[in-house]
Design a protein around this motif. Structure first.
Motif, short mmCIF file in Angstrom:
data_model
loop_
_atom_site.label_atom_id
_atom_site.label_comp_id
_atom_site.label_asym_id
_atom_site.label_seq_id
_atom_site.Cartn_x
_atom_site.Cartn_y
_atom_site.Cartn_z
N PRO A 71 0.80 -1.24 -0.10
CA PRO A 71 -0.04 0.01 -0.03
C PRO A 71 0.80 1.31 -0.05
N SER A 72 2.04 1.22 0.75
CA SER A 72 2.78 2.49 0.77
C SER A 72 3.53 3.02 -0.66
N GLU A 73 3.31 1.66 -1.60
CA GLU A 73 3.98 2.11 -2.86
C GLU A 73 2.80 2.71 -3.81
N VAL A 74 1.92 2.62 -3.54
CA VAL A 74 0.77 2.97 -4.54
C VAL A 74 0.74 4.49 -5.13
N PRO A 75 1.04 5.19 -3.97
CA PRO A 75 1.20 6.77 -4.32
C PRO A 75 2.35 7.01 -5.57
N TYR A 76 3.36 6.18 -5.59
CA TYR A 76 4.55 6.27 -6.48
C TYR A 76 4.20 5.73 -7.89
N LEU A 77 3.27 4.68 -7.86
CA LEU A 77 2.68 4.33 -9.19
C LEU A 77 1.98 5.30 -9.63
N ARG A 78 1.03 6.02 -8.81
CA ARG A 78 0.04 7.14 -9.28
C ARG A 78 0.70 8.09 -9.86
N ARG A 79 1.70 8.57 -9.10
CA ARG A 79 2.69 9.87 -9.49
C ARG A 79 3.00 9.65 -11.21
N SER A 80 3.29 8.32 -11.63
CA SER A 80 3.48 7.97 -12.99
C SER A 80 2.49 8.03 -13.90
N LEU A 81 1.44 8.46 -13.29
CA LEU A 81 0.01 8.49 -14.09
C LEU A 81 -0.50 9.62 -14.05
N GLY A 82 -1.42 10.08 -15.20
CA GLY A 82 -2.18 11.40 -15.21
C GLY A 82 -3.60 10.57 -15.43
N ILE A 83 -4.61 11.09 -14.58
CA ILE A 83 -5.94 10.63 -14.91
C ILE A 83 -6.94 11.51 -14.94
N VAL A 84 -7.73 11.56 -15.91
CA VAL A 84 -8.85 12.33 -16.31
C VAL A 84 -10.10 11.58 -16.35
N PHE A 85 -11.14 12.18 -15.56
CA PHE A 85 -12.43 11.64 -15.53
C PHE A 85 -13.50 12.38 -16.34
N GLN A 86 -14.58 11.90 -16.73
CA GLN A 86 -15.66 12.37 -17.19
C GLN A 86 -16.29 13.71 -16.56
N ASP A 87 -16.19 13.64 -15.22
CA ASP A 87 -16.76 14.53 -14.20
C ASP A 87 -15.87 15.46 -13.70
N PHE A 88 -14.78 15.76 -14.53
CA PHE A 88 -13.60 16.73 -14.11
C PHE A 88 -12.90 16.59 -12.71
N ARG A 89 -13.80 16.52 -11.63
CA ARG A 89 -13.19 16.24 -10.23
C ARG A 89 -12.39 17.57 -9.81
N LEU A 90 -12.71 18.55 -10.21
CA LEU A 90 -12.11 19.89 -9.86
C LEU A 90 -12.30 20.26 -8.27
N LEU A 91 -11.45 20.82 -7.77
CA LEU A 91 -11.53 21.41 -6.40
C LEU A 91 -12.33 22.68 -6.61
N PRO A 92 -13.43 22.92 -6.06
CA PRO A 92 -14.36 24.25 -6.40
C PRO A 92 -13.98 25.40 -5.42
N ASN A 93 -13.44 25.17 -4.57
CA ASN A 93 -12.73 26.50 -3.99
C ASN A 93 -11.33 26.95 -4.16
N LYS A 94 -10.66 26.10 -5.24
CA LYS A 94 -9.56 26.64 -5.88
C LYS A 94 -9.66 27.03 -7.29
N THR A 95 -8.64 27.91 -7.44
CA THR A 95 -8.79 28.61 -8.87
C THR A 95 -8.19 27.60 -10.02
N VAL A 96 -8.43 28.01 -11.21
CA VAL A 96 -7.65 27.17 -12.11
C VAL A 96 -6.12 26.84 -11.76
N TYR A 97 -5.62 27.89 -11.61
CA TYR A 97 -3.98 27.71 -11.17
C TYR A 97 -3.85 26.78 -10.02
N GLU A 98 -4.71 27.14 -9.03
CA GLU A 98 -4.51 26.26 -7.76
C GLU A 98 -4.94 24.86 -7.84
N ASN A 99 -5.90 24.46 -8.61
CA ASN A 99 -6.14 23.36 -9.03
C ASN A 99 -5.24 22.39 -9.63
N VAL A 100 -4.62 22.96 -10.59
CA VAL A 100 -3.14 22.36 -11.45
C VAL A 100 -2.07 22.45 -10.49
#
Length: 228
Positions: A71-100
């Motif tokens: 389980p401790s290794e999973v974040p390292y796998l995910r750092r090598s991936l970029g994931i884009v979902f249909q429903d965007f999943r942006l943080l509503p209280n952060k600006t475009v710059y802050e989300n990225v």
């Protein structure tokens, strides 16, 4: 990049989502995953970033043996991936710059590097002028472009996209697909689940079709359905 060998996924209720799937995706490929609802496409995607574990078989993603990771290794796998979902999943209280920027802050990147990289990817997706805007003030297409920028800001080896144009009109979908094509031409592997038949037919990338948990077609420069 991705090697699946005899991978099956059976859920606890006995439902067979995937059955003996074997597929190899090389660095720099652009692959569409198509098939009817319930075919197993979303399960396949979830296995790649270890939201689900394979019941059997061998799955390697960017050098990580997904089924045997701690389980401790999973974040390292995910750092090598970029994931884009249909429903965007942006943080509503952060600006475009802050989300990225948030995706880089999580991995504790230096502030100066964050500023430079975020502006670079916002230029790539055409949203530099909207850096201070909040998601609620953006169109659906603009929100998806922010999601793409966030997915690529850490220079992932593979971008996984799950129905990224599903909530968008055809013209906006084309703009989004042009961005993915540009990212792919820069060397990033793209794996995309989609129901967008006209888009798949026009792009003529590799197409893997899944039905009832099995690969029924793997076609270079393919189309959504079978050609006569």
């Amino acid at each position: 990049m991705i090697q699946m060998t005899d991978v099956s996924k059976i859920y606890s209720n006995g439902s067979v989502a995937l059955s003996n799937i074997s597929v190899h995706i090389d660095k720099g490929e652009f692959v569409f995953i198509v098939g009817p609802s319930g075919a197993g496409k979303s399960t396949l995607i979830k296995l790649l970033f270890r939201e689900e574990l394979p019941t059997s078989g061998h799955l390697v993603v960017n050098g990580w043996n997904v089924g045997q990771m701690r389980p401790s290794e999973v974040p390292y796998l995910r750092r090598s991936l970029g994931i884009v979902f249909q429903d965007f999943r942006l943080l509503p209280n952060k600006t475009v710059y802050e989300n990225v920027a948030f995706a880089m802050e999580v991995i504790e990147a230096p502030r100066r590097e964050i500023q430079k990289r975020v502006h670079t990817v916002l230029d790539l997706v055409g949203l530099r002028s909207k850096a201070r805007a909040y998601p609620a003030h953006l169109s659906g297409g603009e929100q998806q472009r922010v999601a793409i920028a966030r997915a690529i800001v850490n220079k992932p080896l593979v971008v996984i996209a799950d129905e990224p144009t599903g909530n968008l009109d055809p013209d906006t979908s084309w703009e989004i697909m042009k961005i993915f094509d540009r990212i792919n031409k820069d060397g990033t592997t793209i794996v995309m689940v989609t129901h967008d038949q006209p888009m798949v037919d026009a792009m003529r990338k590799r197409v893997i079709a899944i039905e009832k948990g099995r690969i029924v077609r793997d076609q270079a420069r393919g189309v959504y359905g079978y050609e006569d």
